[in-house]
Design a protein around this motif. Structure first.
Motif, PDB file in Angstrom:
ATOM      1  N   THR A   3       0.843  -1.158  -0.097  1.00 29.49           N
ATOM      2  CA  THR A   3      -0.038  -0.028  -0.103  1.00 29.49           C
ATOM      3  C   THR A   3       0.826   1.236  -0.197  1.00 29.49           C
ATOM      4  O   THR A   3       1.989   1.005   0.388  1.00 29.49           O
ATOM      5  CB  THR A   3      -0.964   0.107   1.188  1.00 29.49           C
ATOM      6  OG1 THR A   3      -0.008   0.270   2.316  1.00 29.49           O
ATOM      7  CG2 THR A   3      -1.826  -0.915   1.379  1.00 29.49           C
ATOM      8  N   GLU A   4       0.368   2.213  -0.408  1.00 27.33           N
ATOM      9  CA  GLU A   4       1.110   3.665  -0.381  1.00 27.33           C
ATOM     10  C   GLU A   4       1.250   4.500   1.031  1.00 27.33           C
ATOM     11  O   GLU A   4       2.009   4.870   1.331  1.00 27.33           O
ATOM     12  CB  GLU A   4       0.289   4.430  -1.293  1.00 27.33           C
ATOM     13  CG  GLU A   4       1.122   5.999  -1.328  1.00 27.33           C
ATOM     14  CD  GLU A   4       0.199   7.029  -2.430  1.00 27.33           C
ATOM     15  OE1 GLU A   4       0.783   8.208  -2.200  1.00 27.33           O
ATOM     16  OE2 GLU A   4      -0.675   6.611  -2.835  1.00 27.33           O
ATOM     17  N   LYS A   5       0.218   4.085   1.806  1.00 29.28           N
ATOM     18  CA  LYS A   5       0.031   4.476   3.064  1.00 29.28           C
ATOM     19  C   LYS A   5       0.683   3.311   4.158  1.00 29.28           C
ATOM     20  O   LYS A   5       0.745   2.324   3.988  1.00 29.28           O
ATOM     21  CB  LYS A   5      -1.462   4.778   3.367  1.00 29.28           C
ATOM     22  CG  LYS A   5      -1.957   5.729   2.448  1.00 29.28           C
ATOM     23  CD  LYS A   5      -3.029   6.470   3.077  1.00 29.28           C
ATOM     24  CE  LYS A   5      -3.742   7.503   2.123  1.00 29.28           C
ATOM     25  NZ  LYS A   5      -3.342   8.680   2.314  1.00 29.28           N
ATOM     26  N   ASP A   6       0.967   4.002   5.204  1.00 31.48           N
ATOM     27  CA  ASP A   6       1.455   3.204   6.519  1.00 31.48           C
ATOM     28  C   ASP A   6       0.550   2.293   6.867  1.00 31.48           C
ATOM     29  O   ASP A   6      -0.733   2.561   6.795  1.00 31.48           O
ATOM     30  CB  ASP A   6       1.946   4.154   7.699  1.00 31.48           C
ATOM     31  CG  ASP A   6       2.724   3.267   8.662  1.00 31.48           C
ATOM     32  OD1 ASP A   6       1.643   3.012   9.600  1.00 31.48           O
ATOM     33  OD2 ASP A   6       3.795   3.282   8.451  1.00 31.48           O
ATOM     34  N   GLU A   7       0.939   1.026   7.381  1.00 26.22           N
ATOM     35  CA  GLU A   7      -0.046  -0.085   7.640  1.00 26.22           C
ATOM     36  C   GLU A   7      -0.884   0.551   9.085  1.00 26.22           C
ATOM     37  O   GLU A   7      -2.005  -0.063   9.051  1.00 26.22           O
ATOM     38  CB  GLU A   7       0.848  -1.135   8.142  1.00 26.22           C
ATOM     39  CG  GLU A   7       1.761  -1.923   7.442  1.00 26.22           C
ATOM     40  CD  GLU A   7       3.160  -1.542   7.461  1.00 26.22           C
ATOM     41  OE1 GLU A   7       3.372  -0.522   8.262  1.00 26.22           O
ATOM     42  OE2 GLU A   7       3.840  -1.960   6.573  1.00 26.22           O
ATOM     43  N   ASN A   8      -0.338   1.502   9.896  1.00 25.63           N
ATOM     44  CA  ASN A   8      -1.336   1.959  10.658  1.00 25.63           C
ATOM     45  C   ASN A   8      -2.809   2.529  10.387  1.00 25.63           C
ATOM     46  O   ASN A   8      -3.755   2.674  11.178  1.00 25.63           O
ATOM     47  CB  ASN A   8      -0.426   3.095  11.549  1.00 25.63           C
ATOM     48  CG  ASN A   8       0.507   2.488  12.338  1.00 25.63           C
ATOM     49  OD1 ASN A   8       0.366   1.376  12.843  1.00 25.63           O
ATOM     50  ND2 ASN A   8       1.675   3.289  12.439  1.00 25.63           N
ATOM     51  N   ALA A   9      -2.723   2.996   8.931  1.00 25.33           N
ATOM     52  CA  ALA A   9      -4.036   3.480   8.569  1.00 25.33           C
ATOM     53  C   ALA A   9      -5.072   2.329   8.437  1.00 25.33           C
ATOM     54  O   ALA A   9      -6.395   2.704   8.165  1.00 25.33           O
ATOM     55  CB  ALA A   9      -3.820   4.064   7.062  1.00 25.33           C
ATOM     56  N   LEU A  10      -4.590   1.033   8.471  1.00 21.59           N
ATOM     57  CA  LEU A  10      -5.581  -0.062   8.314  1.00 21.59           C
ATOM     58  C   LEU A  10      -6.041  -0.600   9.778  1.00 21.59           C
ATOM     59  O   LEU A  10      -6.878  -1.627   9.848  1.00 21.59           O
ATOM     60  CB  LEU A  10      -4.848  -1.299   7.689  1.00 21.59           C
ATOM     61  CG  LEU A  10      -4.428  -0.937   6.350  1.00 21.59           C
ATOM     62  CD1 LEU A  10      -3.431  -2.149   5.582  1.00 21.59           C
ATOM     63  CD2 LEU A  10      -5.582  -0.623   5.342  1.00 21.59           C
ATOM     64  N   LYS A  11      -5.573   0.076  10.878  1.00 24.68           N
ATOM     65  CA  LYS A  11      -5.971  -0.182  12.146  1.00 24.68           C
ATOM     66  C   LYS A  11      -7.484  -0.259  12.490  1.00 24.68           C
ATOM     67  O   LYS A  11      -7.861   0.806  11.722  1.00 24.68           O
ATOM     68  CB  LYS A  11      -5.188   0.410  13.385  1.00 24.68           C
ATOM     69  CG  LYS A  11      -3.810  -0.094  13.524  1.00 24.68           C
ATOM     70  CD  LYS A  11      -3.090   0.592  14.558  1.00 24.68           C
ATOM     71  CE  LYS A  11      -1.823   0.184  14.950  1.00 24.68           C
ATOM     72  NZ  LYS A  11      -1.079   0.821  16.029  1.00 24.68           N
ATOM     73  N   ASN A  12      -8.027  -1.154  13.024  1.00 25.75           N
ATOM     74  CA  ASN A  12      -9.537  -0.864  13.460  1.00 25.75           C
ATOM     75  C   ASN A  12     -10.273  -0.872  12.103  1.00 25.75           C
ATOM     76  O   ASN A  12     -11.276  -0.058  11.725  1.00 25.75           O
ATOM     77  CB  ASN A  12      -9.803   0.607  14.324  1.00 25.75           C
ATOM     78  CG  ASN A  12      -9.032   0.668  15.375  1.00 25.75           C
ATOM     79  OD1 ASN A  12      -9.081  -0.365  16.023  1.00 25.75           O
ATOM     80  ND2 ASN A  12      -8.534   1.758  15.698  1.00 25.75           N
ATOM     81  N   THR A  13      -9.771  -1.706  11.003  1.00 30.73           N
ATOM     82  CA  THR A  13     -10.655  -1.816  10.001  1.00 30.73           C
ATOM     83  C   THR A  13     -10.753  -3.391   9.705  1.00 30.73           C
ATOM     84  O   THR A  13     -10.218  -4.119  10.480  1.00 30.73           O
ATOM     85  CB  THR A  13      -9.888  -1.193   8.501  1.00 30.73           C
ATOM     86  OG1 THR A  13      -8.788  -2.059   8.163  1.00 30.73           O
ATOM     87  CG2 THR A  13      -9.485   0.229   8.859  1.00 30.73           C
ATOM     88  N   ASP A  14     -11.383  -3.712   8.423  1.00 33.50           N
ATOM     89  CA  ASP A  14     -11.470  -4.982   8.202  1.00 33.50           C
ATOM     90  C   ASP A  14     -10.281  -5.772   7.635  1.00 33.50           C
ATOM     91  O   ASP A  14     -10.299  -6.793   7.273  1.00 33.50           O
ATOM     92  CB  ASP A  14     -12.674  -5.332   7.232  1.00 33.50           C
ATOM     93  CG  ASP A  14     -13.940  -4.984   8.067  1.00 33.50           C
ATOM     94  OD1 ASP A  14     -14.098  -5.229   9.074  1.00 33.50           O
ATOM     95  OD2 ASP A  14     -14.961  -4.786   7.195  1.00 33.50           O
ATOM     96  N   TYR A  15      -9.154  -4.956   7.712  1.00 28.79           N
ATOM     97  CA  TYR A  15      -7.782  -5.296   6.732  1.00 28.79           C
ATOM     98  C   TYR A  15      -6.622  -5.580   7.934  1.00 28.79           C
ATOM     99  O   TYR A  15      -5.692  -5.246   7.411  1.00 28.79           O
ATOM    100  CB  TYR A  15      -7.575  -4.212   5.889  1.00 28.79           C
ATOM    101  CG  TYR A  15      -8.597  -4.171   4.921  1.00 28.79           C
ATOM    102  CD1 TYR A  15      -9.121  -5.099   3.765  1.00 28.79           C
ATOM    103  CD2 TYR A  15      -9.770  -2.904   4.942  1.00 28.79           C
ATOM    104  CE1 TYR A  15      -9.926  -5.034   2.855  1.00 28.79           C
ATOM    105  CE2 TYR A  15     -10.719  -3.080   3.887  1.00 28.79           C
ATOM    106  CZ  TYR A  15     -10.935  -3.985   3.186  1.00 28.79           C
ATOM    107  OH  TYR A  15     -12.047  -3.774   2.104  1.00 28.79           O
ATOM    108  N   GLU A  67      -5.024  -8.108   9.010  1.00 25.78           N
ATOM    109  CA  GLU A  67      -4.021  -8.879   8.485  1.00 25.78           C
ATOM    110  C   GLU A  67      -3.039  -8.594   7.670  1.00 25.78           C
ATOM    111  O   GLU A  67      -2.035  -8.904   7.341  1.00 25.78           O
ATOM    112  CB  GLU A  67      -4.860 -10.363   7.945  1.00 25.78           C
ATOM    113  CG  GLU A  67      -5.571 -10.057   6.293  1.00 25.78           C
ATOM    114  CD  GLU A  67      -6.929  -9.703   6.296  1.00 25.78           C
ATOM    115  OE1 GLU A  67      -7.381  -9.846   5.188  1.00 25.78           O
ATOM    116  OE2 GLU A  67      -7.515  -9.116   7.476  1.00 25.78           O
ATOM    117  N   TYR A  68      -3.373  -7.416   6.931  1.00 24.03           N
ATOM    118  CA  TYR A  68      -2.111  -6.712   6.271  1.00 24.03           C
ATOM    119  C   TYR A  68      -1.323  -5.716   7.131  1.00 24.03           C
ATOM    120  O   TYR A  68      -1.298  -4.704   7.077  1.00 24.03           O
ATOM    121  CB  TYR A  68      -2.814  -5.900   5.141  1.00 24.03           C
ATOM    122  CG  TYR A  68      -3.698  -6.772   4.308  1.00 24.03           C
ATOM    123  CD1 TYR A  68      -3.325  -7.868   3.438  1.00 24.03           C
ATOM    124  CD2 TYR A  68      -5.226  -6.482   4.192  1.00 24.03           C
ATOM    125  CE1 TYR A  68      -4.082  -8.603   2.773  1.00 24.03           C
ATOM    126  CE2 TYR A  68      -5.924  -7.230   3.457  1.00 24.03           C
ATOM    127  CZ  TYR A  68      -5.543  -8.249   2.732  1.00 24.03           C
ATOM    128  OH  TYR A  68      -6.086  -8.928   1.869  1.00 24.03           O
TER     129      TYR A  68
END
Length: 124
Positions: A31-43, A45-46
């Motif tokens: 992803t272009e963005k940092d993994e922290n952007a995916l916290k508290n989402t359905d993603y 595992e990434y």
């Protein structure tokens, strides 16, 4: 053909060697963005997908894989595992790829295969 995403593997080095052994191109899930952007989402595992964190590894892997550029599009004609544990993949043009998953350098058929590495030997 492409491997499963290298950056999602438990053992990255072995995953790259497996891609080499079976003649597939390594892939990365990014992803272009940092993994922290995916916290508290359905993603969730990434957890290791930020391009900025992987760009050096991607370059290093591309340089290593360049040794196999003559094999792109070639058919695999044989695959064997030696007594020493070296995997040898033979291609239709006679090239052989020797893969060593062990922690020590191994010589097989006069070919020195580095620890946790691979070597391509030319055919015709």
């Amino acid at each position: 053909l492409y491997s499963e995403p290298i950056n999602m593997a438990g053992n990255i080095q072995d995953m790259i060697l497996r891609a080499v052994e079976f003649g597939v191109s390594p892939s990365f899930l990014l992803t272009e963005k940092d993994e922290n952007a995916l916290k508290n989402t359905d993603y969730l595992e990434y957890y290791a997908v930020s391009y900025d964190n992987w760009k050096d590894m991607i370059r290093e892997t591309a340089v290593k894989m360049d040794a196999m550029s003559d094999l792109r599009g070639k058919k695999i004609t044989d695959h064997e595992v030696t007594e020493e544990g070296i995997r040898i993949t033979t291609y239709e043009n006679g090239n052989k790829v020797y893969v060593n998953y062990s922690e020590k350098e191994i010589t097989v058929n006069g070919v020195v295969v580095p620890a946790k590495g691979f070597i391509v030997k030319g055919g015709r």
